[in-house]
Scaffold this motif. Sequence first.
Motif, PDB file in Angstrom:
ATOM      1  N   THR A   1       0.833  -1.206   0.000  1.00  0.00           N
ATOM      2  CA  THR A   1       0.000   0.000   0.000  1.00  0.00           C
ATOM      3  C   THR A   1       0.871   1.261   0.000  1.00  0.00           C
ATOM      4  O   THR A   1       0.584   2.232  -0.703  1.00  0.00           O
ATOM      5  N   VAL A   2       1.963   1.217   0.792  1.00  0.00           N
ATOM      6  CA  VAL A   2       2.869   2.369   0.823  1.00  0.00           C
ATOM      7  C   VAL A   2       3.373   2.664  -0.583  1.00  0.00           C
ATOM      8  O   VAL A   2       3.327   3.800  -1.058  1.00  0.00           O
ATOM      9  N   LYS A   3       3.813   1.591  -1.269  1.00  0.00           N
ATOM     10  CA  LYS A   3       4.366   1.776  -2.611  1.00  0.00           C
ATOM     11  C   LYS A   3       3.339   2.372  -3.567  1.00  0.00           C
ATOM     12  O   LYS A   3       3.626   3.330  -4.279  1.00  0.00           O
ATOM     13  N   THR A   4       2.142   1.777  -3.572  1.00  0.00           N
ATOM     14  CA  THR A   4       1.107   2.264  -4.487  1.00  0.00           C
ATOM     15  C   THR A   4       0.759   3.711  -4.178  1.00  0.00           C
ATOM     16  O   THR A   4       0.655   4.544  -5.078  1.00  0.00           O
ATOM     17  N   ARG A   5       0.565   3.995  -2.885  1.00  0.00           N
ATOM     18  CA  ARG A   5       0.158   5.366  -2.525  1.00  0.00           C
ATOM     19  C   ARG A   5       1.230   6.384  -2.890  1.00  0.00           C
ATOM     20  O   ARG A   5       0.921   7.464  -3.364  1.00  0.00           O
ATOM     21  N   ILE A   6       2.492   6.029  -2.638  1.00  0.00           N
ATOM     22  CA  ILE A   6       3.557   6.979  -2.974  1.00  0.00           C
ATOM     23  C   ILE A   6       3.574   7.242  -4.472  1.00  0.00           C
ATOM     24  O   ILE A   6       3.666   8.389  -4.915  1.00  0.00           O
ATOM     25  N   ARG A   7       3.417   6.176  -5.240  1.00  0.00           N
ATOM     26  CA  ARG A   7       3.397   6.372  -6.704  1.00  0.00           C
ATOM     27  C   ARG A   7       2.221   7.230  -7.126  1.00  0.00           C
ATOM     28  O   ARG A   7       2.380   8.151  -7.927  1.00  0.00           O
ATOM     29  N   ASN A   8       1.057   6.944  -6.572  1.00  0.00           N
ATOM     30  CA  ASN A   8      -0.115   7.747  -6.941  1.00  0.00           C
ATOM     31  C   ASN A   8       0.069   9.194  -6.519  1.00  0.00           C
ATOM     32  O   ASN A   8      -0.274  10.118  -7.256  1.00  0.00           O
ATOM     33  N   ALA A   9       0.637   9.368  -5.317  1.00  0.00           N
ATOM     34  CA  ALA A   9       0.869  10.724  -4.820  1.00  0.00           C
ATOM     35  C   ALA A   9       1.807  11.470  -5.764  1.00  0.00           C
ATOM     36  O   ALA A   9       1.590  12.633  -6.093  1.00  0.00           O
ATOM     37  N   LEU A  10       2.848  10.761  -6.241  1.00  0.00           N
ATOM     38  CA  LEU A  10       3.821  11.402  -7.121  1.00  0.00           C
ATOM     39  C   LEU A  10       3.225  11.733  -8.484  1.00  0.00           C
ATOM     40  O   LEU A  10       3.549  12.762  -9.076  1.00  0.00           O
ATOM     41  N   ILE A  11       2.351  10.863  -8.955  1.00  0.00           N
ATOM     42  CA  ILE A  11       1.690  11.152 -10.236  1.00  0.00           C
ATOM     43  C   ILE A  11       0.889  12.442 -10.107  1.00  0.00           C
ATOM     44  O   ILE A  11       0.944  13.319 -10.970  1.00  0.00           O
TER      45      ILE A  11
END
Lengths: 181, 285
Positions: free
Chosen positions: A164-174
């Motif tokens: 979840t951390v990975k997905t959220r960070i990626r989404n946040a960065l997008i």
Amino acid sequence: MPASLLYSEQQLITLLKSRESKAFGYLYDHYSAALLGIIMQILKDEPVANDVLQEVFISIWKKIESYDAAKGRLFTWMLNIARNASIDMLRSKAYQNEKKNQGLEGNVDLNIDRQVSALNVDNIGLRKVLEKLKKDYRILLELAYFKGYTHEEIAEIESIPLGTVKTRIRNALIQLRQELK
Amino acid sequence: MNIQEYISCGILESYVLGVATPEEKAEFEKMCAAYPELSAARDAFERKLEEHALHNAISPSGEVKDKIFSEIEIAGERSHFDTLGTELYPNAKAAYDVAESETPIINIGWRYLAVASVILLIVSIGANLYFFRKYKESTNQYNALVSSQTQMVGNYKLIQSKLQEKENTIFMMKDTGMRVIKMLGKNVPTSPFPSSLATVYWDKRTKDVFIMANAMPLPGTDKQYQLWAIVNGQPVDAGVFDVNDPHIRLRMKTIRNAQAFAVTLEKKGGSSKPNMQAMYVMGKV
């Protein structure tokens, strides 16, 4: 500010690698303020940030040989040196003690909410952009980008699964990228 | 995986901003080498970031650049000297060895002492500089403290004297030995400001006269109000006054006897005869 460009990036890199101090002066004049902006977003303490900036330029000078243009632009490389040096300072004992003496708690992990609210009053650079994101994203980017925690550490601090951390960070960065435009 | 999907999955931003994991990094670099459109997208984001950072720049303090350059120059000269030394004097070491063997008289203990004293000297110069800087800092801080202390004492004295004046005024208002004469604008048919009000406190025992300008319009800077005692139909000067604070009494001239008091607006410093057109208030005793 391309109009004020004296060297192309390629020329600048070549001159820097051959230890041309004039080129280094140009590099300083052109980028020191931008890098200080980045450092200040992490450290928020101007005298300390100025010290870190000094350290950053000295290590740019020392490490310029290892810069590889294939991996990214010169500025990105410098930006990451500045960010790493700032995070090292943030975590250093001396800095933590100083902040403690000023009445702030040294343990950053316990104060996520307060940091996020402190972040709201910040009005510079990426932090300003960050403000437009939702709170979950903001906290994760604060920890990952401005505090330099690894994904594993963040998973532990926030008690959420690593995936979840990975997905959220990626989404946040997008989203962050879209806000930059 | 479709390269477009890979470009927009967030890995690019993680990589550039330095928050990608080592595995993600390695993978991204491989992908970049293979797909020019990926490195183009990375470059575009990096440019965006650079532009953004340049727009959010904060100027460093002026001394930072000097410090950096002096450090770099010192390091540069040292390495320059090192190379020069070995290039120009490849036999320097040998020459030194010969010199040493020819001068065996110098006691080794003395030599250590000499080295130690030079080190001590350097350390002590450093310490002196450090303490001198600290001393300068402390002196500046001390001076700043002294000046703020002086300012506070000044403020305190000012407040105390204001408080004293107010206390005196309150005592006077409560004093039954005071005759109170209210002077009203409406007692004067030609008053320029009929709602004006001023009060005379006239001490029955000492004949001291005080005035409170309760509600008087502010005069121009070249004008002042003047109090008159009316004695047997004749105006007698009782002094001029300002109207800065309506709650403070002002001491006027002593008046032995009077049937009425009046206030006129006169040139600054007062007049010998009242300007009857500018009579603001009057009150009978």
